[in-house]
Design an enzyme around this catalytic site. Structure first.
Site, PDB file in Angstrom:
ATOM      1  CG  ASN A 186      34.233  42.552  48.138  1.00  9.92           C
ATOM      2  OD1 ASN A 186      33.746  41.498  47.779  1.00  9.92           O
ATOM      3  ND2 ASN A 186      34.295  43.617  47.359  1.00  9.92           N
ATOM      4  N   GLY A 233      33.120  38.711  47.685  1.00  7.55           N
ATOM      5  CA  GLY A 233      33.604  38.360  46.344  1.00  7.55           C
ATOM      6  C   GLY A 233      35.122  38.259  46.321  1.00  7.55           C
ATOM      7  CG  ASP A 252      42.413  49.667  48.011  1.00  8.21           C
ATOM      8  OD1 ASP A 252      41.424  49.584  48.761  1.00  8.21           O
ATOM      9  OD2 ASP A 252      42.575  50.620  47.226  1.00  8.21           O
ATOM     10  CE1 TYR A 271      31.929  50.293  38.927  1.00  6.67           C
ATOM     11  CE2 TYR A 271      33.181  49.277  40.708  1.00  6.67           C
ATOM     12  CZ  TYR A 271      32.453  50.336  40.212  1.00  6.67           C
ATOM     13  OH  TYR A 271      32.245  51.453  40.996  1.00  6.67           O
ATOM     14  CG  ASP A 272      34.001  40.647  37.961  1.00  2.92           C
ATOM     15  OD1 ASP A 272      35.005  41.319  37.647  1.00  2.92           O
ATOM     16  OD2 ASP A 272      34.020  39.774  38.852  1.00  2.92           O
ATOM     17  CE  LYS A 291      37.765  38.827  38.387  1.00  2.00           C
ATOM     18  NZ  LYS A 291      36.866  39.356  39.414  1.00  2.00           N
ATOM     19  CG  HIS A 310      42.451  43.104  38.683  1.00  2.00           C
ATOM     20  ND1 HIS A 310      41.563  42.224  38.132  1.00  2.00           N
ATOM     21  CD2 HIS A 310      41.816  43.616  39.765  1.00  2.00           C
ATOM     22  CE1 HIS A 310      40.441  42.209  38.836  1.00  2.00           C
ATOM     23  NE2 HIS A 310      40.576  43.047  39.827  1.00  2.00           N
ATOM     24  NE  ARG A 311      41.260  40.607  44.113  1.00  2.00           N
ATOM     25  CZ  ARG A 311      40.271  41.186  43.414  1.00  2.00           C
ATOM     26  NH1 ARG A 311      39.600  40.509  42.503  1.00  2.00           N
ATOM     27  NH2 ARG A 311      39.950  42.442  43.644  1.00  2.00           N
TER      28      ARG A 311
END
Ligand code: ITT
Length: 202
Positions: free
Chosen positions: A17, A19, A76, A159-160, A180, A185-186
């Site tokens: 991915n 992104g 994930d 979904y940002d 961000k 979360h990341r």
């Protein structure tokens, strides 16, 4: 205790991915490791058959570590909506269909929330660092917020554009990447990884 990743170590970023790859490269910068992506190495994308984020992160990281013979890091992650019982959650990528079209996935979220007044939502990220001998370390991060409609902003990915973190007013699609990274979360999962594997704070 987690095994260390010394500066200069070669590390596979086990994602397909783009992104995520961008964010993971930014967030790994403090470790000073030498990153190569799974795509650049031509590694196959394993099937995500586990029931939870941690299980899928382990599966992806171990597959890449064994195939490349190098330590590998997988993420994930997913978007969850309280009114949908936590869906799409681990199947967040699948809601975008074979064309990976997240305007479709976001529209489905909105349609399924329907008239519900409960717009609480959250992102979760599980990181797994795996070595070719099978050793793994996992880290979990989560950020709470609100699912908004219509989507706003063209930054970020997935979904940002429909997520506003608690206490904020901009979506992750509107924010500067650095903003961000301050709350996501990341980033929260990475903060733990950097302490455990990078030697900071010890
Ligand atoms: P890899 O497995 O190759 O890493 P993927 O896109 O299939 O890529 P996941 O199975 O972890 O990854 O799917 C997670 C999906 O959740 C992802 O495709 C995004 O749409 C969404 N997602 C995760 N983190 C996100 C974030 O920070 N912002 C927006 N959407 C996110």
């Amino acid at each position: 205790m987690a095994r260390r990743l010394p500066p200069g170590a070669r590390l596979v970023i086990a994602t397909h991915n783009p992104g995520k790859l961008r964010e993971i490269s930014d967030l790994l910068a403090p470790l000073g490791v030498d990153c190569v992506s799974a795509g650049a190495l031509g590694l196959a994308e394993p099937e995500e058959t586990a029931a939870d984020f941690v299980g899928n992160a382990r599966l992806k990281a171990l597959a890449a570590a064994r195939a490349a013979g190098l330590p590998s890091l997988a993420d994930d992650s997913g978007f969850s909506v309280a009114a949908l019982g936590g869906a799409p959650g681990v199947v967040s990528a699948r809601w975008a269909g074979p064309d990976k079209d997240f305007s479709v996935a976001m529209a489905r979220v909105q349609a399924e929330i329907g008239a519900s007044a409960d717009r609480r939502a959250w992102f979760t990220a599980a990181l797994c660092l795996a070595w070719p001998d099978g050793e793994t370390a996992t880290f979990l991060g989560r950020v709470e917020g609100t699912a908004i409609w219509p989507p706003r902003g063209t930054r970020g990915f997935g979904y940002d554009p429909i997520f506003v973190p608690l206490g904020g007013s901009q979506t992750y699609g509107e924010m500067e990447p650095a903003q961000k990274h301050a709350t996501s979360h990341r980033a929260r999962a990475f903060a733990q990884l950097l302490v455990a594997c990078g030697g900071a704070g010890t």
